[in-house]
Design a protein around this motif. Structure first.
Motif, PDB file in Angstrom:
ATOM      1  N   ARG A 247       0.841  -1.303  -0.608  1.00 40.74           N
ATOM      2  CA  ARG A 247      -0.122   0.126  -0.019  1.00 40.74           C
ATOM      3  C   ARG A 247       0.637   1.086   0.135  1.00 40.74           C
ATOM      4  NH1 ARG A 247      -0.343  -1.649   5.729  1.00 40.74           N
ATOM      5  NH2 ARG A 247      -1.833  -2.749   5.170  1.00 40.74           N
ATOM      6  N   THR A 248       0.582   2.405  -0.422  1.00 39.81           N
ATOM      7  CA  THR A 248       1.035   3.473  -0.707  1.00 39.81           C
ATOM      8  C   THR A 248       0.106   4.304   0.381  1.00 39.81           C
ATOM      9  OG1 THR A 248       0.304   4.298  -3.044  1.00 39.81           O
ATOM     10  CG2 THR A 248       2.259   3.293  -2.598  1.00 39.81           C
ATOM     11  N   SER A 249      -1.523   4.053   0.791  1.00 42.61           N
ATOM     12  CA  SER A 249      -1.786   4.941   1.231  1.00 42.61           C
ATOM     13  C   SER A 249      -3.223   4.348   2.161  1.00 42.61           C
ATOM     14  CB  SER A 249      -2.957   5.700  -0.303  1.00 42.61           C
ATOM     15  OG  SER A 249      -3.800   4.845  -0.300  1.00 42.61           O
TER      16      SER A 249
ATOM     17  N   THR B 272      -1.764   9.428   1.817  1.00 42.20           N
ATOM     18  CA  THR B 272      -0.738   8.429   0.603  1.00 42.20           C
ATOM     19  C   THR B 272       0.863   9.058   1.024  1.00 42.20           C
ATOM     20  OG1 THR B 272      -0.283  10.650  -0.156  1.00 42.20           O
ATOM     21  CG2 THR B 272      -2.109   9.722  -0.621  1.00 42.20           C
ATOM     22  N   GLU B 273       1.535   8.880   0.570  1.00 41.68           N
ATOM     23  CA  GLU B 273       3.308   9.036   0.848  1.00 41.68           C
ATOM     24  C   GLU B 273       3.546  10.561   0.911  1.00 41.68           C
ATOM     25  OE1 GLU B 273       5.042   5.042  -0.269  1.00 41.68           O
ATOM     26  OE2 GLU B 273       4.740   6.461  -2.021  1.00 41.68           O
TER      27      GLU B 273
ATOM     28  N   LEU C 271      -6.988  12.927  -4.636  1.00 43.66           N
ATOM     29  CA  LEU C 271      -7.159  12.566  -3.195  1.00 43.66           C
ATOM     30  C   LEU C 271      -8.279  12.129  -2.879  1.00 43.66           C
ATOM     31  CD1 LEU C 271      -4.650  15.045  -1.817  1.00 43.66           C
ATOM     32  CD2 LEU C 271      -4.184  12.277  -1.600  1.00 43.66           C
TER      33      LEU C 271
ATOM     34  N   GLU D  84      -8.984   9.194  -4.540  1.00 46.27           N
ATOM     35  CA  GLU D  84      -8.655   8.095  -4.337  1.00 46.27           C
ATOM     36  C   GLU D  84      -9.088   7.954  -2.864  1.00 46.27           C
ATOM     37  OE1 GLU D  84      -6.150   5.957  -4.469  1.00 46.27           O
ATOM     38  OE2 GLU D  84      -5.021   5.164  -2.946  1.00 46.27           O
TER      39      GLU D  84
END
Ligand code: CA
Length: 523
Positions: A409-411, A433-434, A475, A478
């Protein structure tokens, strides 16, 4: 029926895979409200933690581990179940349904000897444990009451030392032919931050550095942060600040005096009584708060050292996975706040240290994003068990070896529900997120967006900045993708379950008297 079949398949497969021998023990040490930025290994500017640093140096330090709902009971329910609050049924301070599957039950069925010692704070009796000894509700720092399946008892002494003593008793008396899974949960350093005698004066003569955002003016932000009542300057009470009540006060008059948020304070300085107000009082309040908070942390650090030493002395260090974490982070004056709840970094970031000799890379700092639903799948993986299909986290074992899967995962998705609730903190959900964070306070329909790379202190809300419109739109997509992925259907958006975790001890456990006579303590 499906759950039972899944359960049997997971456990049955595991025993074949891992065999009965050689599985590592798991010692999970969790404190309450210990911010990562009050740990040396996490770059603390305010204290030193040699024992936690020793654990970090011999294991993996997760630099980006986050909780999905930043308060006590929900985090605990998530850690046990591997699920978000809306699926494990604990969005606020309500009773945990102990009939649902938990990591303790899976490990117990798979042959682990399981124990739960310390702060539980889930209302119902623990299930899935061969032994449990828990604090009723929040518990108290001095001479705490404990509950066991056989009833209650009061133990004289300081809670952090006692919980460690009980953990060592568990370890000494465990059946030696089984691996163990021990959850050792400290009360400290939770409010009201009562230090032990050894560390009480440790920070008194020092000037603790202030965080850069202590005097945050909240420009560009939503009403949520302005309206909340978790502010160091405005909301710490006389009890929090350890001011001595006038002689002769008792009962409700004493309670009212202690719960007052003072706008002026008299202290003795250089042999003279001085009255502090305004900026001088604000600065003093921050120092007073941190002095006691950090002294409580110091006792945690000492007691982690005791457990590590015990493992060394008993030849168990090489076959025991040791984890240190906290149920969430905490504001140490960051944004002018104490407590947690908000999705800001100091609150959602959890310390997460893992030592697993021979498997985890010693000294590794893992930057990949971990969340507390990952803990249960990780414990199961350590024990050779597959992650059950209904758990929402993923095993962190590959990250411990320094090999995050390509699809890691990145979020992640966050949701806080306790509104109306303590500290007048508005409910919200959001995505981190990152590089960015987007927060939606759904009851007041206001948004915040931060660029974590260029604004790591989260001071500049970009949600109305035309230059960031595309980022905000992305965003939002997401956020709602993740909301759907974690199956959040707004189950608790408008209605909270009834409170149920702070009741009195049952089965004859007499409430213990704290230093000022209170059993129930503030959240
Ligand atoms: Ca907590």
């Amino acid at each position: 029926m499906k759950t039972l079949l899944t359960w049997a398949a997971i456990v049955g497969g595991a025993i074949t895979l891992a065999g009965a021998q050689g599985r590592p023990n798991i010692l999970f040490i969790m404190s309450d409200d210990h911010a990562a930025h009050a740990i040396g290994a996490y770059g603390s500017r305010v204290n030193r933690t040699p024992n936690l640093d020793r654990l970090a140096a011999s294991g993996v330090r997760f630099a980006n581990c986050f909780c999905v709902n930043s308060i006590c009971s929900p985090s605990r329910a998530t850690i046990l179940t591997g699920k978000y609050s809306h699926l494990n049924g604990v969005p606020t301070f309500n009773r945990f349904d102990g009939s649902q599957p938990t990591v303790a039950k899976y490990l117990q069925v798979a042959g682990y000897y399981t124990g739960m010692i310390g702060k539980w704070h889930l209302g119902s009796d623990p299930t899935g444990f061969d032994q449990w000894t828990i604090l009723p509700g929040q518990g108290v720092y001095y001479n705490p009451a404990f509950l066991t399946p056989k009833g209650g008892r009061v133990i004289q002494g300081y809670v952090t030392d006692i919980i460690t003593d009980l953990a060592i008793d568990f370890l000494n008396n465990r059946p030696k032919d089984k691996p163990f899974f021990l959850m050792c949960h400290h009360k400290a350093p939770h409010r009201p931050w009562d230090p032990d005698e050894r560390h009480r004066a440790m920070f008194a003569g020092t000037q603790i550095p202030e965080p850069p955002t202590l005097r945050d003016d909240y420009a560009t932000r939503t009403d949520a942060i302005r309206e909340c009542t978790q502010k160091v300057f405005k909301d710490l009470t006389r009890r929090d600040l350890k001011l001595e009540p006038p002689a002769g006060l008792s009962g409700s008059a004493l309670k009212e005096w202690l719960s007052t948020k003072p706008a002026e304070v008299q202290i003795e300085l250089d042999g003279k009584i001085q009255t502090l107000t305004g900026d001088a009082l604000n600065a003093w309040k921050y120092q007073r708060y941190l002095q006691d908070y950090l002294a409580c942390v110091q006792s945690i650090d000492d007691n982690v050292g005791r457990l590590l030493d015990w493992l060394d002395r008993n030849g168990l260090a090489s076959n025991t996975v040791v984890i240190y974490t906290s149920d969430q982070g905490f504001f140490l004056g960051d944004h002018g706040l104490y407590d947690k709840r908000f999705m800001y970094e100091a609150s959602v970031r959890m310390p997460f240290l893992v030592r697993w000799p021979g498997m985890a890379k010693a000294g590794l700092v893992q930057e990949a994003m971990a969340i507390n639903p990952d803990f249960a799948p990780t414990f199961m993986d350590i024990a050779g068990l597959k992650t059950p299909g209904d758990m929402q986290g993923r095993s962190l074992a590959p990250l411990l070896k320094g090999e995050p899967p390509a699809d890691w995962r990145t979020s992640y998705y966050y949701r806080y529900y306790h509104d109306p609730g303590d500290h007048n903190t508005r409910a919200h959900y959001g995505v981190r997120t990152e590089t960015h964070k987007l927060i939606y306070f759904w009851k007041i329909k206001q948004w915040e967006c931060y660029d974590l790379v260029h604004d790591p202190d989260e001071l500049h809300n970009l949600v109305d900045d035309p230059a960031h419109a595309a980022v905000v739109a992305q965003l939002k997509r997401e956020l709602y993708r993740l909301k759907k992925e974690v199956q959040d259907n707004d189950e608790f958006a408008d209605k909270q379950p009834p409170p149920g975790v702070d009741g009195q001890p049952r089965k004859g456990g007499k409430p213990a008297a704290g230093p000022r006579g209170e059993q129930q303590q503030p959240r």
